[in-house]
Every structure is written in structure tokens, then in C-alpha cells.
Motif scaffolding. Structure first.
Motif, short mmCIF file in Angstrom:
data_model
loop_
_atom_site.label_atom_id
_atom_site.label_comp_id
_atom_site.label_asym_id
_atom_site.label_seq_id
_atom_site.Cartn_x
_atom_site.Cartn_y
_atom_site.Cartn_z
N SER A 42 0.82 -1.21 0.00
CA SER A 42 0.00 0.00 0.00
C SER A 42 0.85 1.26 0.00
N LEU A 43 1.91 1.28 0.81
CA LEU A 43 2.77 2.46 0.87
C LEU A 43 3.52 2.66 -0.45
N THR A 44 3.96 1.55 -1.04
CA THR A 44 4.65 1.64 -2.34
C THR A 44 3.72 2.22 -3.40
N ALA A 45 2.50 1.69 -3.44
CA ALA A 45 1.52 2.17 -4.40
C ALA A 45 1.16 3.63 -4.14
N PHE A 46 1.05 3.99 -2.87
CA PHE A 46 0.70 5.36 -2.50
C PHE A 46 1.74 6.36 -3.00
N MET A 47 3.02 6.07 -2.75
CA MET A 47 4.07 6.99 -3.14
C MET A 47 4.19 7.11 -4.66
N ILE A 48 4.12 5.97 -5.34
CA ILE A 48 4.20 6.00 -6.80
C ILE A 48 3.01 6.75 -7.38
N GLY A 49 1.82 6.47 -6.83
CA GLY A 49 0.61 7.12 -7.31
C GLY A 49 0.63 8.63 -7.10
N GLN A 50 1.10 9.07 -5.94
CA GLN A 50 1.14 10.50 -5.64
C GLN A 50 2.09 11.26 -6.55
N VAL A 51 3.29 10.71 -6.72
CA VAL A 51 4.27 11.37 -7.58
C VAL A 51 3.77 11.41 -9.02
N THR A 52 3.14 10.32 -9.47
CA THR A 52 2.59 10.27 -10.83
C THR A 52 1.49 11.30 -11.01
N ASP A 53 0.58 11.36 -10.04
CA ASP A 53 -0.54 12.31 -10.10
C ASP A 53 -0.02 13.74 -10.21
N GLN B 179 -4.50 6.57 -10.22
CA GLN B 179 -5.32 5.52 -9.60
C GLN B 179 -5.10 4.17 -10.29
N LEU B 180 -4.88 4.21 -11.61
CA LEU B 180 -4.59 2.98 -12.32
C LEU B 180 -3.29 2.37 -11.81
N ILE B 181 -2.27 3.21 -11.69
CA ILE B 181 -0.97 2.73 -11.18
C ILE B 181 -1.10 2.25 -9.75
N ASP B 182 -1.80 3.01 -8.91
CA ASP B 182 -1.99 2.64 -7.51
C ASP B 182 -2.68 1.28 -7.41
N THR B 183 -3.73 1.08 -8.19
CA THR B 183 -4.49 -0.17 -8.15
C THR B 183 -3.64 -1.35 -8.60
N VAL B 184 -2.91 -1.19 -9.70
CA VAL B 184 -2.09 -2.27 -10.23
C VAL B 184 -0.99 -2.65 -9.24
N VAL B 185 -0.30 -1.65 -8.71
CA VAL B 185 0.83 -1.92 -7.81
C VAL B 185 0.38 -2.62 -6.55
N VAL B 186 -0.65 -2.09 -5.87
CA VAL B 186 -1.05 -2.66 -4.59
C VAL B 186 -1.63 -4.06 -4.75
N LEU B 187 -2.43 -4.27 -5.80
CA LEU B 187 -3.02 -5.60 -5.98
C LEU B 187 -1.98 -6.61 -6.44
N ILE C 218 -10.00 -8.51 -10.49
CA ILE C 218 -10.30 -7.70 -9.30
C ILE C 218 -9.83 -6.27 -9.52
N GLY C 219 -8.66 -6.12 -10.14
CA GLY C 219 -8.11 -4.80 -10.40
C GLY C 219 -9.00 -3.99 -11.33
N ILE C 220 -9.52 -4.62 -12.37
CA ILE C 220 -10.39 -3.92 -13.32
C ILE C 220 -11.67 -3.45 -12.65
N VAL C 221 -12.26 -4.31 -11.82
CA VAL C 221 -13.48 -3.95 -11.10
C VAL C 221 -13.22 -2.76 -10.18
N ASN C 222 -12.12 -2.82 -9.42
CA ASN C 222 -11.79 -1.73 -8.50
C ASN C 222 -11.49 -0.44 -9.25
N TYR C 223 -10.79 -0.55 -10.38
CA TYR C 223 -10.42 0.65 -11.11
C TYR C 223 -11.65 1.30 -11.75
N MET C 224 -12.58 0.50 -12.23
CA MET C 224 -13.80 1.06 -12.82
C MET C 224 -14.57 1.88 -11.79
#
Length: 258
Positions: free
Chosen positions: A147-158, A186-194, A212-218
Motif C-alpha cells: 500500500s505504501l509503495t503504491a501510495f508513493m508512486i501514485g502521488q508522484v505520478t498524479d 489511480q490505475l498505477i496505484d491499483t495495479v501496484v497494490v493488488l 479484481i483490479g479492473i473492477v476496482n479501477y472502474m
């Protein structure tokens, strides 16, 4: 000195936005261990569909999605007035505080419970309070790294995409830079954490993880669109608070310095 700091409008705004940003990030991490059925919550019949070879899928989400959209809205608002450096600074603070919170949870779980407390809530359907306490607060530790990895990558990307779009479009089209930057992050965050949690850690089949990732991302995609008016509202409130001249100066500085 403190009086000068709290009288300064940009500083006060940064503290307010930053506090709300960090609080929602921590809350999302803590409550995220619960999964809920979106259909049943809305009082509609559960969907049952197939995707990538996985059958019987429905819209089951972590309750962390209740506050994560707010985090990404705050990301875009802070980026608008304080730049990528402002977001990066707050993201590191948020990640550090989340890690600290789970360290405290770990130590709290390891303390020996009072004997009388363990069965104290049996009449409320909780026969073992220590087990319940460990399960709720300890379960999140299984995904903290992912979660933390996805959070940091997602924030910097955003923040980076937001700035690049603004350079191309200027002050207009707030909805475009806010929505597109959120959708990509959000796409990157979802892919990384899942991927890290379900595939690497728990060994789920890749097809199931992707489904599961596609459902969550939608769901996140729809929420990003729906929340667009909220971004305009927050912008309007900030412009009124700062005044047009100061707001323009801050936005120009945010773009030039990152």
C-alpha cells in the motif's frame, strides 16, 4: 514568530490542506481491512459477471475507497497552489506517519491483554476481544508495504501529470488536469497494490488479480468523474479565501518551481 506563521494565509492553507490530506490517507489505511458489497450497500441486487475467465464477480471493495478519492482531490488542489514539491513533501510525511501508526499497532497487539477484558464483549457477539483487536489492526500490516509503495508512486505520478497537463492547457480546463492525473495515478496505484499484495504475497492467480483490479479501477474511474464538481468548489473557496491576486501568484510560483 508563531503569530506571523498562523497569520500568513498561504501557510495556514497549506497546514489545513496538508492535515486533511494526511488524515484521510491514514484513515484509509486503517479502515481498509474491511471489504464491503457496493450493491448490497446501495440496496440493489448483486451483480454476477465474468471477466478474464473469472466467474461470479461482483463489486466488492475495500472501505478505504471512501476516503482515497479525497486524498487524490487534495493532491490536485495542493499541486495547484504549492507545486509538485509541496505534494512530495506531504506524501513523505503521510507515508512516515502511516508506517509509524502500524508500528504502534504492532506493539499494541503484542501487549498482554487483561484477562477480564478478553471476554468482556461476548454479549455483543465478540467472544475474544484480543483476537478481534489483533485481526482488525493487524490485518492491515499484511498489505502495508504494498500500500505504501503504491501510495508513493501514485502521488508522484498524479502530481507530475497534473503539472504537465497544466503547462499545456494553462489555467483553463481544471477538470481535465484533475481528472486525467487522478485516473492515471489511480490505475498505477491499483495495479501496484493488488499485484504486490494479491499476486506476490498471497499467490492469487494473475487472471483473478487482473479481474479484481479492473473492477476496482472502474469504481475509481466513476468516482473521479463524479467528484469533479467538488474540485471546482474547493478551488472557488480557496480563491475567495486568498484573493485573486495572491491565488494567481501562488499558482504561478507552483508552476515555475515545481
Amino acid at each position: 514568530m508563531i503569530h506571523n506563521i498562523i497569520r500568513d494565509k498561504p501557510t495556514r492553507l497549506f497546514i489545513l490542506l496538508g492535515s486533511f490530506f494526511i488524515a484521510n490517507a491514514i484513515i484509509a489505511e486503517i479502515i481498509g481491512v474491511k471489504l464491503f458489497s457496493l450493491e448490497e450497500t446501495l440496496g440493489i441486487s448483486k451483480f454476477s459477471f465474468s471477466l478474464l475467465g473469472e466467474t461470479g464477480l461482483s463489486i466488492d471493495l475495500t472501505v478505504g475507497v471512501l476516503t482515497w478519492p479525497i486524498v487524490f482531490i487534495m493532491t490536485d488542489i495542493i499541486n495547484e497552489y504549492y507545486g509538485v514539491k509541496g505534494i512530495r513533501y506531504l506524501s513523505f510525511i503521510a507515508a512516515g506517519l502511516i508506517a509509524f501508526a502500524f508500528l504502534v499497532f504492532f506493539l499494541a497487539i503484542k501487549t498482554s491483554p487483561a484477562n477480564w477484558w478478553v471476554p468482556s464483549q461476548s454479549k455483543n457477539g465478540v467472544p475474544d476481544m484480543q483476537a478481534a483487536y489483533s485481526q482488525i489492526l493487524g490485518q492491515g500490516m499484511n498489505i502495508i508495504v504494498a500500500s505504501l509503495t503504491a501510495f508513493m508512486i501514485g502521488q508522484v505520478t498524479d502530481a507530475t501529470i497534473f503539472k504537465k497537463i497544466k503547462k499545456l492547457t494553462g489555467e483553463k480546463n481544471i477538470w481535465m488536469r484533475a481528472t486525467l492525473s487522478t485516473l492515471v495515478s489511480q490505475l498505477i496505484d491499483t495495479v501496484v497494490v493488488l499485484f504486490l499484495f494479491l499476486y506476490v504475497s498471497l499467490g492469487f492467480p494473475l487472471g483473478k488479480v487482473l479481474a479484481i483490479g479492473i473492477v476496482n479501477y472502474m469504481y475509481k474511474f466513476i468516482i473521479a468523474i463524479v467528484m469533479t464538481p467538488a474540485i471546482y468548489l474547493v478551488h472557488w473557496l480557496i480563491e475567495r479565501y486568498l484573493g485573486k491576486d495572491l491565488a494567481t501568484e501562488m499558482k504561478n510560483s507552483a508552476m515555475s518551481k515545481g
